[in-house]
Scaffold this motif. Structure first.
Motif, PDB file in Angstrom:
ATOM      1  N   PHE A 266       0.776  -1.022  -0.216  1.00 22.59           N
ATOM      2  CA  PHE A 266      -0.477   0.437   0.382  1.00 22.59           C
ATOM      3  C   PHE A 266       0.926   0.898  -0.028  1.00 22.59           C
ATOM      4  O   PHE A 266       1.996   1.177   0.956  1.00 22.59           O
ATOM      5  N   THR A 267       0.546   2.114  -0.427  1.00 22.20           N
ATOM      6  CA  THR A 267       0.880   3.546  -0.624  1.00 22.20           C
ATOM      7  C   THR A 267       0.413   4.521  -0.107  1.00 22.20           C
ATOM      8  O   THR A 267      -0.676   4.536   0.464  1.00 22.20           O
ATOM      9  N   LYS A 268       0.856   5.564   0.609  1.00 24.70           N
ATOM     10  CA  LYS A 268       0.672   6.800   1.532  1.00 24.70           C
ATOM     11  C   LYS A 268       0.831   8.267   0.755  1.00 24.70           C
ATOM     12  O   LYS A 268       2.222   8.121   1.105  1.00 24.70           O
ATOM     13  N   GLY A 271      -1.129  13.856   1.621  1.00 21.10           N
ATOM     14  CA  GLY A 271      -2.653  14.171   2.296  1.00 21.10           C
ATOM     15  C   GLY A 271      -2.973  12.830   3.047  1.00 21.10           C
ATOM     16  O   GLY A 271      -3.997  12.965   3.598  1.00 21.10           O
ATOM     17  N   GLY A 272      -2.178  12.070   2.994  1.00 23.96           N
ATOM     18  CA  GLY A 272      -2.161  10.796   3.673  1.00 23.96           C
ATOM     19  C   GLY A 272      -3.705   9.834   3.394  1.00 23.96           C
ATOM     20  O   GLY A 272      -3.610   8.585   3.355  1.00 23.96           O
ATOM     21  N   LYS A 273      -3.495   9.834   1.773  1.00 21.76           N
ATOM     22  CA  LYS A 273      -4.632   8.429   0.436  1.00 21.76           C
ATOM     23  C   LYS A 273      -3.580   7.515   1.154  1.00 21.76           C
ATOM     24  O   LYS A 273      -2.436   7.686   0.408  1.00 21.76           O
ATOM     25  N   SER A 345       4.636   9.723  -2.692  1.00 25.44           N
ATOM     26  CA  SER A 345       3.787   8.280  -1.704  1.00 25.44           C
ATOM     27  C   SER A 345       5.297   8.006  -1.157  1.00 25.44           C
ATOM     28  O   SER A 345       6.656   8.173  -2.079  1.00 25.44           O
ATOM     29  N   ARG A 346       4.453   7.103  -0.090  1.00 24.04           N
ATOM     30  CA  ARG A 346       5.840   6.577   0.624  1.00 24.04           C
ATOM     31  C   ARG A 346       5.205   4.412  -0.028  1.00 24.04           C
ATOM     32  O   ARG A 346       3.961   5.051  -0.222  1.00 24.04           O
TER      33      ARG A 346
END
Length: 529
Positions: A266-268, A271-273, A345-346
């Motif tokens: 998963f990526t974030k 904005g925290g999405k 993103s990370r």
């Protein structure tokens, strides 16, 4: 043999840096370049400054070059993987990840100021026309391709081009001492990202993936299907030296091994999405054993593969701690053919760990020289030298401890083979020697078949001794490295005579990680955490 200055640590660092740079091209939708600099005061300030320099500055200035440098400087303040790609480099980088290009289908190098073919692509334009390894290409469309200081871009431009266009070449074939003319019709040439697959044992298969390009999944499926027809029950997936690539290609390959609805990655974003990717029902190898080989140059998408399998208690990760790249880039065009790849993103493995290693934007060299530092501190030779942080410990569903904070720590550690490592310092001289040897024995060598070559080539070590005799002081060559030198000579000759697959079959003969896998195969409880 002429002595040459070879700066191996520098070359190694540059190779790793370039590889990771290529591997940072992850598959996210592009945004309009206007989003990068919206119509605001900052944009107006930059435009005004460029205009002042262009029209009012006392000396003439190349503002394009100045702007390129400014963009690079801005991005250098962010992270090591946010990079600028000039228009002059963009097409070549994109081509390397598309998995194909349009050309004549040869591998070549400049030998004594002459463009010399080292191998031809099977079923490519040159192979179909009758061009052979060892041919010297002297002329292409009335332009000479020999002589000192010949620009490599000029050569490539003459041989590459639009599909189905023709180029007339004149070659010198040394072993027949004759000049030949060919007309080649340019075609699509694959850039292979799965260079080797074969059976290690009756039931254990091997697949090597160099990068995750557009064509990699299809290449991988071809390899898998071929090995399954040969009764493969277990698989070694070799991701050593793989710098990464497209995220969606990596997840497609992971899907072949994980059961339905298992979390892959998963990526974030800022904005925290959070965006999650799950396995589907299409996997063909979900109930079979897999080993994944990684090392300190396995990065990005390679780490996504290793992390997804490790966190889902699938298979065994073998090798050394991976590079540690957990940042996702998105390409944004700048309107003139150039682009930036900006970290947006990370990514996180299924247990929630980030494997991005720490970085200091003021010292990019140490970030890419990390492999050298790992060797110095003993991490590449002793598994207990790998530093883990207890606060970044995560637990898999079966209770195995895994760690974030910098790369994937393998389940089974395998030390770097120092003699093989230092034997590789001969790779440059060996490549020169191999070409000269093949060039002088072309007719004889062309009669070898693969099986006879693997079993019998240079069993009397005459060719090995011929190479060693080129050194005035053989006492400086470590005795322990000589078996590897012999192996490299054999594997490089095999690559030019046959293909990459045979090259890796030979190169892997005494590979320590593969030996460890075979040892694990003889055990029963190695899957337990």
């Amino acid at each position: 043999m002429k002595k040459r200055k070879i700066y191996y640590p520098l070359f190694l660092a540059l190779a790793v840096a370039f590889g990771i740079f290529i591997g940072s091209m992850l598959d996210y939708p592009q945004k309009n370049a206007a989003l990068l600099f919206s119509n605001n005061s900052q944009e107006a300030k930059i435009k005004r400054l460029i205009n002042y320099i262009q029209y009012d500055y006392v000396d003439k200035v190349d503002t394009d070059s100045l702007l390129d440098g400014t963009i690079r400087n801005i991005l250098s303040k962010l992270d090591p993987h946010s990079v600028y790609i000039p228009a002059s480099e963009h097409d070549a980088l994109a081509e390397s990840m598309n998995g194909e290009f349009v050309g004549v289908g040869i591998r070549f190098f400049m030998h004594n100021d002459t463009l010399t073919v080292t191998s031809v692509v099977k079923d490519g334009p040159s192979a179909k026309a009758g061009v052979e390894a060892g041919d010297r290409i002297l002329i292409a469309d009335n332009d000479t391709l020999y002589g000192k200081n010949l620009d490599s871009n000029f050569i490539i431009k003459k041989l590459k081009g639009e599909p189905n266009t023709k180029v007339k070449i004149r070659v010198y074939r040394k072993y027949k001492d004759t000049l030949l003319n060919f007309t080649l019709k340019r075609g699509t040439i694959p850039l292979v990202s799965v260079p080797s697959y074969y059976m290690l044992t009756d039931t254990l298969g091997y697949i090597k993936i160099d990068k995750f390009a557009n064509t990699t999944y299809n290449e991988f499926k071809t390899a898998m299907n071929s090995l399954l027809k040969k009764n493969m029950k277990r698989l070694v997936l070799d991701l050593r030296g793989n710098p990464g690539g497209y995220l969606n290609i990596a997840t497609e390959i992971i899907d072949e091994f994980l059961e339905d609805d298992k979390l892959i990655v998963f990526t974030k974003n800022k904005g925290g999405k959070i965006e999650k990717t799950f396995a589907t029902s299409k996997g063909d190898f979900e109930n079979n054993q897999i080993y994944v080989l990684i090392d300190e140059t396995s990065a990005s998408a390679s780490e996504i593969v290793a992390g997804a399998l490790q966190d889902n208690d699938k298979g065994v990760i073998v090798g050394r701690r991976s590079f540690g790249k957990g940042l996702v880039q998105q390409e944004m065009e700048l309107g003139d053919g150039s682009a930036v790849r900006l970290t947006v993103s990370r990514y996180y493995t299924p247990t929630g760990r980030s494997i991005q290693k720490p970085y200091n934007t003021k010292d990019g060299k140490s970030y890419y020289n990390d492999r050298l530092e790992r060797y110095r501190n003993g991490e590449l030779t002793h598994g207990d030298s790998i530093k883990v942080v207890d606060s970044l410990k995560y637990i898999t569903p079966k209770g195995k401890s895994v760690y974030g904070g910098g790369g994937i720590v393998p389940d089974i550690f395998v030390s770097i083979d120092t003699m093989a490592y230092f034997g590789r310092f001969h790779f440059g001289p060996i490549q020169d020697f191999v070409f000269e040897y093949l060039d002088n024995h072309r007719e004889t060598m062309n009669h070898w078949n693969v099986n006879d070559f693997i079993e019998n080539f240079d069993n009397d070590e005459k060719i090995l001794n011929e190479y060693l005799s080129l050194f005035d002081d053989q006492s400086k060559i470590a005795v322990e490295s000589i078996p590897y030198i012999k192996l490299y000579i054999k594997s490089l000759i095999a690559r030019d005579l046959f293909d990459e697959n045979v090259f890796y079959q030979i190169l892997n003969e005494d590979d320590q990680m593969l030996q460890k896998v075979k040892q694990l195969e003889s055990q029963v409880d190695y899957l337990e955490p």
